[in-house]
Design an enzyme around this catalytic site. Structure first.
Site, short mmCIF file in Angstrom:
data_model
loop_
_atom_site.label_atom_id
_atom_site.label_comp_id
_atom_site.label_asym_id
_atom_site.label_seq_id
_atom_site.Cartn_x
_atom_site.Cartn_y
_atom_site.Cartn_z
N LYS A 187 -36.10 12.56 43.44
CA LYS A 187 -35.80 13.97 43.28
C LYS A 187 -34.53 14.30 44.06
O LYS A 187 -34.17 13.52 44.94
CB LYS A 187 -36.98 14.83 43.71
N LYS A 221 -49.47 10.36 47.70
CA LYS A 221 -50.32 10.53 48.89
C LYS A 221 -51.78 10.33 48.50
O LYS A 221 -52.23 10.90 47.49
CB LYS A 221 -50.12 11.93 49.49
N GLU A 255 -43.97 23.42 57.32
CA GLU A 255 -43.34 22.42 58.18
C GLU A 255 -42.81 23.08 59.44
O GLU A 255 -42.47 24.27 59.42
CB GLU A 255 -42.18 21.75 57.44
N HIS A 279 -43.43 19.49 44.35
CA HIS A 279 -44.69 19.20 45.05
C HIS A 279 -45.76 20.28 44.83
O HIS A 279 -46.91 19.98 44.52
CB HIS A 279 -44.45 19.07 46.56
N LYS A 380 -40.08 26.21 55.95
CA LYS A 380 -39.63 25.35 57.06
C LYS A 380 -39.57 26.17 58.34
O LYS A 380 -39.46 27.40 58.29
CB LYS A 380 -38.24 24.81 56.74
N LYS A 385 -47.60 22.68 61.05
CA LYS A 385 -47.22 21.75 59.99
C LYS A 385 -48.49 21.31 59.29
O LYS A 385 -49.35 20.69 59.90
CB LYS A 385 -46.51 20.53 60.60
C1 BG6 Z 1 -39.21 16.51 50.37
C2 BG6 Z 1 -38.34 17.70 50.63
O1 BG6 Z 1 -39.36 16.31 49.00
O2 BG6 Z 1 -40.48 16.71 50.97
C3 BG6 Z 1 -38.22 17.97 52.12
O3 BG6 Z 1 -37.04 17.48 50.09
C4 BG6 Z 1 -39.59 18.06 52.75
O4 BG6 Z 1 -37.49 19.16 52.35
C5 BG6 Z 1 -40.45 16.87 52.38
O5 BG6 Z 1 -39.42 18.12 54.16
C6 BG6 Z 1 -41.88 17.06 52.84
O6 BG6 Z 1 -42.59 15.89 52.62
P1 BG6 Z 1 -43.82 15.48 53.54
O7 BG6 Z 1 -44.35 14.24 52.92
O8 BG6 Z 1 -43.25 15.27 54.91
O9 BG6 Z 1 -44.78 16.64 53.50
#
Ligand code: BG6
Length: 521
Positions: A187, A221, A255, A279, A380, A385
């Site tokens: 992506k 996941k 996050e 996602h 963010k 998180k």
């Molecule tokens: C990525 C995004 O696809 O997913 C990021 O581009 C993001 O911005 C990340 O931080 C989050 O992934 P995970 O697996 O850490 O939740």
């Protein structure tokens, strides 16, 4: 496996057991971050667990002038830091790295691809490959490059007869490569619906759709895969999984970090394109789709597309009232690290209105979920998180306890916790011992307590791509339907005053490290 005093059998799903094929695993853009942090550490973990074919050969393809040993050396540092296994196994590394090679090439020039075709087709010996070894006949091309290169690289692979579409492979493939050829694309897949469709056209001109693997790492996941297992291998949830029993669904990915060094990309994308389009929308599809006719990839993709098609967008005003956007200002992370304001981050425009938080409430116009609000939220630089899906069930009928307790009687809720504390939690009401009172209690299942290890998403996705199973990847029409929603949201926002009322499309400011916002009901 035993639960309490009883022992239960484990059902091994033979039809889902994946057997990766021997192949040349070619990473285009192999000297970048993705390769060092994700792809090769995942390959190394798979290798250490003996889950890769013995004859797999990995080939880095990039512009930097490097020898095999330099390339291996760079990857070693990555694997030491980012592999899942914390103990670095030197012997395993020696064996693994002896299967890694490097080809220097300008990714923008045809010559490098022609050479790659000669090497893969056996017409030119791969420098460094021992005499006793030959290259497998299959080739997987992993595009670990920035998105503007996806289309041009696919075209160059196609022109060098390394694609799999009729046009690019021909009846007898002149490259001499006789096995399968697959393309893995990272992506972001397009910047909007139009560019995604255009990209699909270019990719499909060179590779058959079934040979294109569009990555959404959330689908790799374990806890996300578990969604389908929970829903369709239990009889207690599915009868309740509809508008008669479910009041609302919340899907959240929060996050603590800011955008760090990714300003150049992020400022054009924002939370809606970076996270919502892929996602969060994928999580919604898996949570709400109908049981597929079978477990084959196409049946699952079909059901996800049906979910997306059932979303009717009712115009700008409606979208503005259903959405919120926000941007972080200066603050600090929960660990006390200072986070600059988003507009002070590197490569971000100082007057940027790009959102780092988005919330969107959707409704599915279908028989099962009509009228159930589904809120997708991501942001963010918050104080917490976590990623989770919460299914809120309706309140019990008012007779008996509910009549007296009213608002204090909590709803049942099923939380599917994706990370951290991976697991499933069920909230229910129970009696307080010794008192005529009711209080919420929880049944908790924790993955970490029951599993020896949780594989990284990339381990699973690489295994699937090598095995030819596209279930956990995005089909072209899924991506297009997801863009339909995000394009409409972006269009609505562009018509609103960012300085205006947050309930009508204005941009909310929040200090980095703020608590996750309360859900609006
Ligand atoms: C990525 C995004 O696809 O997913 C990021 O581009 C993001 O911005 C990340 O931080 C989050 O992934 P995970 O697996 O850490 O939740």
């Amino acid at each position: 496996m035993s639960i309490g005093d009883e022992t239960y059998p484990v059902c091994n799903l033979q039809s889902l057991a994946l057997v990766p094929d021997a192949a040349c695993f070619v990473v285009l853009g192999a000297t970048g971050d993705l390769s060092r942090r994700k792809i090769f550490p995942a390959l190394f973990d798979l290798f250490s667990d003996s889950r890769l074919p013995e004859t797999l050969v990995m080939l880095g393809f990039a512009r930097h002038p490097l020898l095999d040993q330099d390339f291996r050396h760079d990857l070693e540092a990555g694997c030491r830091s980012y592999a899942r296994r914390r103990e670095f196994d030197e012997a395993a590394w020696q064996a693994f790295s002896s299967r890694i090679f490097y080809l220097e090439a300008d990714l923008e020039e045809a010559a490098g691809y022609e050479r790659l075709a000669r090497v893969l087709g056996g017409r030119e010996r791969l420098p460094g490959l021992p005499e006793s070894q030959s290259l497998p006949a299959n080739a997987l091309f992993y595009l670990a490059v920035s998105p503007e290169h996806f289309g041009p690289i696919a075209d160059r692979l196609g022109s060098a007869c390394l694609g799999s579409s009729e046009r690019s492979s021909g009846a007898v493939n002149p490259s001499g490569l006789c096995g399968w050829r697959r393309l893995v694309v990272e992506k972001p897949y397009g910047a909007d619906g139009k560019s995604a469709r255009e990209l699909t056209r270019v990719l499909q001109r060179n590779f058959k759709e079934e040979d294109i693997y569009r990555i959404d790492h959330y689908l790799g996941k374990e806890t996300v895969q578990n969604l389908l297992y929970i829903r369709f291998s239990n009889s207690i949830f599915e009868p309740l999984w509809n508008r008669n029993h479910i009041e609302s669904i919340d899907i959240s990915v929060f996050e603590t970090e800011g955008i760090g060094q990714r300003g150049g990309y992020y400022d054009k994308a924002g939370a809606s394109r970076d996270m919502l389009q892929n996602h969060l929308i994928q999580l919604m599809c898996l949570t709400t789709m109908e049981p597929p006719a079978s477990l084959d990839p196409e049946s699952i993709h079909d059901e996800k597309v049906k979910v997306l098609k059932s979303i009717t967008l009712k115009g700008t005003r409606d979208l503005l009232s259903r959405s919120r956007r926000g941007q972080y200002t200066r603050g600090s992370s929960p660990g006390g690290k200072e986070i600059p304001a988003y507009v002070e981050e590197a490569k971000v425009r100082p007057d940027s209105r790009t959102e780092t938080y988005v919330s969107l409430r959707l409704e599915l116009d279908n028989w099962r979920f009509s009228g159930v609000p589904i809120t997708l939220r991501t942001g963010k630089a918050f104080a917490d998180k976590y990623s989770q899906i919460v299914i809120h069930f309706r309140r019990p009928p008012t007779a008996l306890f509910a009549a007296q307790c009213r608002e204090t009687l909590v709803h049942n809720a099923l939380t599917i916790r994706i990370q951290p504390d991976e697991g499933v939690w069920l909230r229910f009401n129970a009696k307080v011992p010794g008192m005529p009172s009711i209080k919420p209690s929880e049944l908790r299942f924790s993955y970490r307590e029951t599993a020896d290890y949780l594989p990284e998403a990339y381990e699973r996705l690489i295994t699937d791509a090598l095995s030819g199973d596209s279930t956990l990847f995005i089909r072209a029409d899924e991506s297009e339907e997801a863009w339909r929603i995000v394009d409409a949201l972006e269009k609505a926002w562009s018509s609103a005053d960012p300085m205006g009322n947050p309930f009508e499309g204005g941009l909310l400011e929040y200090a980095a490290g703020s608590p996750v916002p309360e859900l609006e009901r």
